[in-house]
Enzyme design. Structure first.
Site, PDB file in Angstrom:
ATOM      1  N   ARG A  28      59.167  64.916 -26.883  1.00 24.86           N
ATOM      2  CA  ARG A  28      59.169  63.846 -25.368  1.00 24.86           C
ATOM      3  C   ARG A  28      58.908  62.203 -25.490  1.00 24.86           C
ATOM      4  O   ARG A  28      59.531  62.135 -24.360  1.00 24.86           O
ATOM      5  CB  ARG A  28      57.189  63.858 -26.813  1.00 24.86           C
ATOM      6  CG  ARG A  28      56.275  62.827 -25.866  1.00 24.86           C
ATOM      7  CD  ARG A  28      55.233  62.459 -26.716  1.00 24.86           C
ATOM      8  NE  ARG A  28      54.573  63.444 -27.630  1.00 24.86           N
ATOM      9  CZ  ARG A  28      53.506  63.072 -28.684  1.00 24.86           C
ATOM     10  NH1 ARG A  28      53.469  61.978 -28.500  1.00 24.86           N
ATOM     11  NH2 ARG A  28      53.004  64.131 -29.216  1.00 24.86           N
ATOM     12  N   HIS A  74      52.896  73.278 -20.223  1.00 27.72           N
ATOM     13  CA  HIS A  74      53.319  71.818 -21.256  1.00 27.72           C
ATOM     14  C   HIS A  74      51.613  71.757 -21.900  1.00 27.72           C
ATOM     15  O   HIS A  74      51.226  70.932 -20.977  1.00 27.72           O
ATOM     16  CB  HIS A  74      53.685  70.573 -20.428  1.00 27.72           C
ATOM     17  CG  HIS A  74      53.676  69.079 -20.632  1.00 27.72           C
ATOM     18  ND1 HIS A  74      54.723  68.976 -22.265  1.00 27.72           N
ATOM     19  CD2 HIS A  74      53.242  68.335 -21.428  1.00 27.72           C
ATOM     20  CE1 HIS A  74      54.689  67.885 -22.627  1.00 27.72           C
ATOM     21  NE2 HIS A  74      53.921  67.627 -21.916  1.00 27.72           N
ATOM     22  N   TYR A 119      43.776  64.013  -4.863  1.00 28.48           N
ATOM     23  CA  TYR A 119      43.996  63.318  -3.305  1.00 28.48           C
ATOM     24  C   TYR A 119      45.538  63.132  -3.158  1.00 28.48           C
ATOM     25  O   TYR A 119      46.167  63.491  -1.443  1.00 28.48           O
ATOM     26  CB  TYR A 119      43.503  61.957  -3.203  1.00 28.48           C
ATOM     27  CG  TYR A 119      41.990  61.588  -3.508  1.00 28.48           C
ATOM     28  CD1 TYR A 119      41.568  62.275  -2.666  1.00 28.48           C
ATOM     29  CD2 TYR A 119      41.383  60.628  -4.640  1.00 28.48           C
ATOM     30  CE1 TYR A 119      39.949  62.050  -2.847  1.00 28.48           C
ATOM     31  CE2 TYR A 119      40.571  61.198  -4.428  1.00 28.48           C
ATOM     32  CZ  TYR A 119      39.833  61.191  -4.163  1.00 28.48           C
ATOM     33  OH  TYR A 119      37.983  61.433  -4.570  1.00 28.48           O
TER      34      TYR A 119
END
Length: 815
Positions: A28, A74, A119
């Site tokens: 991570r 993931h 968007y």
């Protein structure tokens, strides 16, 4: 029950925590030294590559990219993946973005304010696509994804060292990393230099890599600090905004901010500046304008007319993020998943080792493919020589399998060659061109030779790496944006952060000190009682009052013949009637030692000397250099006789004249050149002779060239005062009794103060005011013009009345 295993809680917690910690570190938070990426970034790029989102493809919705990454590789939060993808697309966060985005992707003003994933759109940038070049050629290892349905790369081929180019930041369990971005051209040159000079040292690389190169530009102060950082992998640098001071059409000074430090929010910066103005910590700013646009940052700060723009800018550097530190911590995961702190050379070497393996594996892959093609081409060549027999053999075979066996048996083809021939259509067999086959075969054999040469020599591999790095530098290299300055900036002095304002310092006999603004006292008529200016403690009275500025140095002289040093702004500014703070909090005074008077001094002009005078008329001239280093415990400046005390001190220049005033109204005027310079331990010489019960109360130093304009003001303890032309006091020799300066009587009381003023040379439109303060803190401010011009031996007129019959005038200053 059979699956339950008993285990000590401490042991289980330890193992579980270590597993968790390693998972955070490896999976991570920390980047890989080889490709400079964390797992989430690597998976995003690979998912986009799989979906064909190259830099030439059409943009796709970010939600598609996030969904593909989540579903395949993931399985974490969608917002976390989107955040990571957006950062890879922000040209103000990454020096070289790996994703090209469309839509609202945030701004340098606030990088975290971007549109939702439904968007925005994205695709790989050219450099992002380069990161995956040759991944299909078995250049890196692949492992099963989280559910075993797919394979994902453990590292990307990365033809460029992303860990240096774009840096990285992350916090794991017990470890953290923070690596700044660097310039691509410089990093490529350093890699090439390292290939050619394997024994190069950090200093050699610092001639090429000047330092970090932030996307936001700015100025970095490095020098030896950078050398230590790149040697040990840890340290801090100072980033400063790029600014300039301009003069507009109206002649006003403006501070223009053109670049701000990396990761500093513009809106937060503006809020901080506005807050400082509102809190009156920076009062010289008149207006702040944000004229930033798509072209870049432009913040204009207009300063007030009388303000020094450079001083305001220095205070902004000190009090806002316009100057901010960046903390290096070059920590990364090595190829064997070891967490290691890396020097610059280790970063470069680690990357080159990765590229060596990538190039070797790619070459090996290409060699295998080339040999396979050569083998097929050799089959085609045999077919050309026996084309009719081959066609006839295929025609008489009853099926494909029989044809294959017949070809293998008749012409000694292996299975792959026979299969390749059978897969060709009849018209292709009929039109096989001998020259084309032979040319391709020759070309493949030459390529095989080259590939084998590369594999046989590590040096050849590094030549390939060097060539590829040079091509990438030519293709993607650019000019650095961040300026590197070798020397650190001069540290801001505290005075640079203090507004230069007039202030009045008050000192009581019991040792309480404070400062107040002259604006606290409004001008009144002569002969009034004034207002309360000090609430002294019981049995305490005012000892001295001086007008100075907040940036001036104060020299405080004690009754023991010592001088102490104190900066004016360190004295607390209190209310008009406040008692003040004990001076023992600022100075190390000995037992029974008290401060007698204060001398304000701005700077050290070596052409000047300091004149000291004692209560009994002893005078002494000392070099100003002797006051340069004053300890907190003070510095002896004169050897005093018993029952004597320092009374006053003034600066003097060669050629000036000295006046000494006494309590019984005497004054003596003599040339400064009559005094020689004494050492600090000397006693001095006689300045004026005193009659019984008389004592020196003040000292003035005047320029003889201005005698015609100068006037002497004398003030007595019962509030009387007058003004006299200085020229009426004739020049005498040092050591005499002097002349009468004022008539002293029971009505006036003894003289307590004298001033020499030049009313003709005051700034245009300015009238000088006198501030009179009594021992009990009564203050009166009157125009100096209201003091009448009288004869030398007159007693003067009443300037101030006292509310308490036992009160007396203590000090006077001119504003």
């Amino acid at each position: 029950m059979e699956r339950i295993e008993k285990k000590p809680l401490e042991e289980e917690l330890k193992e579980s925590y270590l597993d968790y910690a390693m998972s955070v570190i490896v999976s991570r938070a920390l980047p890989d030294l080889r490709d400079g990426l964390k797992p989430v970034h690597r998976r995003i790029l690979y998912a986009m590559y799989e979906d064909g989102l190259t830099h030439q493809a059409k943009f796709r919705k970010s939600a598609t990219v996030v969904g593909a990454c989540l579903g395949r590789y993931h399985p974490h939060g969608d917002q976390a993946v989107y955040d990571a993808a957006i950062r890879l697309a922000q040209n103000f966060s990454l020096r070289y973005p790996l994703i090209e985005g469309q839509g609202n992707l945030g701004s340098v003003d606030n990088p975290s304010e971007y549109a939702a994933m439904r968007y925005t759109e994205m695709r790989l940038s050219k450099l992002g696509e380069e990161m995956l070049r040759d991944i299909e050629k078995e250049t890196v290892n692949f492992v099963a994804n989280y559910d075993g349905t797919r394979k994902e790369p453990t590292v990307l081929p990365s033809p460029l060292p992303q860990l240096l180019l774009n840096g990285s930041a992350g916090i794991a369990v017990g470890v953290a990393t923070n690596i700044p971005p660097h310039n691509l051209s410089e990093v490529c040159e350093a890699l090439i230099y390292l290939i050619d000079h394997p024994n190069a040292e950090i200093n050699d690389f610092l001639k090429i890599i000047k330092g970090p190169d932030f996307p936001s530009g700015g100025i970095v102060f490095g020098g030896k600090n950078l050398e230590e950082i790149y040697t040990f992998g840890r340290g801090s640098i100072l980033i400063r905004a790029r600014t300039e001071i301009l003069t507009n059409e109206k002649g006003e000074k403006e501070i223009v901010i053109k670049e701000i430090p990396y990761q500093v929010s513009k809106s937060s910066l503006l809020e901080k500046i506005a807050h400082l103005v509102k809190e009156k910590k920076i009062e010289e700013i008149r207006e702040i304008k944000d004229l930033s646009d798509k072209e870049g940052i432009r913040i204009v700060i207009k300063v007030k007319k009388q303000a020094l723009a450079q001083k305001v800018l220095n205070r902004l550097f000190a009090l806002t993020p316009l100057e901010t530190p960046f903390y290096f911590n070059c920590l990364a995961l090595t190829s064997d998943l070891e967490v290691k702190k890396l020097s610059l050379k280790e970063l470069l070497l680690g990357y080159l080792k990765h590229r060596e393996e990538v190039v070797r594996r790619r070459t090996q892959f290409e060699l295998i493919k080339t040999e396979e093609r050569i083998h097929i081409l050799e089959g085609f060549k045999i077919t050309l020589h026996h084309l009719n027999q081959v066609i006839a053999l295929i025609k008489k075979s009853k099926d494909r399998e029989e044809a294959k066996k017949n070809l293998e048996k008749e012409f000694h083809f292996d299975e792959k060659q026979a299969q390749a021939i059978l897969e060709m259509r009849l018209y292709q067999l009929a039109h096989l061109e001998r020259g084309k086959i032979e040319n391709e075969l020759k070309e493949k054999k030459e390529k095989r030779k080259e590939l084998k040469e590369i594999l046989s020599s590590p040096q050849k591999i590094y030549e390939v790496i060097k060539k590829e790095i040079s091509e990438l530098k030519e293709k993607y290299g650019d000019q650095r944006r961040t300026e590197i300055i070798s020397s650190l900036p001069e540290e801001f002095k505290e005075e640079d952060l203090i507004s230069d304002e007039l202030t009045i310092v008050m000192l009581t006999r019991a040792g309480y000190i404070k400062r107040v603004s002259p604006e606290n006292f409004r001008a009144q008529e002569r002969g009034g009682k004034g207002i309360k200016g000090l609430e002294a403690k019981e049995n305490d009275v005012l000892e001295d009052l001086v007008l100075t500025s907040t940036t001036t140095n104060l020299f405080l002289f004690s009754n023991k013949g010592k001088v102490f040093f104190l900066k004016t702004y360190k004295i607390p500014e209190l209310g008009r009637t406040a008692t003040g703070e004990a001076i023992a909090n600022f100075l190390n005074l000995s037992t029974d030692e008290k401060i007698s008077f204060i001398l304000p001094l701005k700077g050290f002009d070596k052409t000047k000397n300091i004149i000291l005078v004692t209560r009994t008329g002893i005078i002494k001239k000392v070099k100003i250099d002797d006051f340069h280093s004053i300890r907190k415990s003070g510095l002896f400046v004169i050897n005093l006789e018993k029952n004597d005390a320092l009374k006053s001190a003034k600066l003097s220049l060669a050629g000036e004249e000295i006046l000494l005033f006494t309590a019984l109204g005497q004054v003596i005027r003599f040339k400064e050149q009559e005094l020689k310079i004494y050492s600090r331990g000397a006693k001095g010489i006689r300045g004026i002779k005193l009659r019984k019960d008389d004592e020196v109360i003040d000292l003035e130093v005047v320029d003889p060239r201005r005698i015609k304009n100068l006037k002497v003001l004398t003030f007595s303890e019962l509030g009387f005062g007058k003004k006299t032309f200085l020229s009426v006091y004739r020049l005498q020799k040092r050591g005499g009794f002097g002349l009468k300066a004022a008539k002293v009587s029971a009505k006036t009381g003894r003289l307590i103060k004298s001033l020499v003023i030049d009313e003709k040379n005051l700034p245009s439109g300015i009238k000088g005011d006198l501030i009179l303060i009594s021992r009990l803190g009564q203050v009166l401010r009157i125009p100096s013009q209201s003091v009448p011009l009288l004869g030398r031996v007159s007693q003067g007129v009443r300037l101030m009345k006292f509310k308490d019959k036992n009160d007396r005038l203590a000090a006077v200053t001119l504003v």
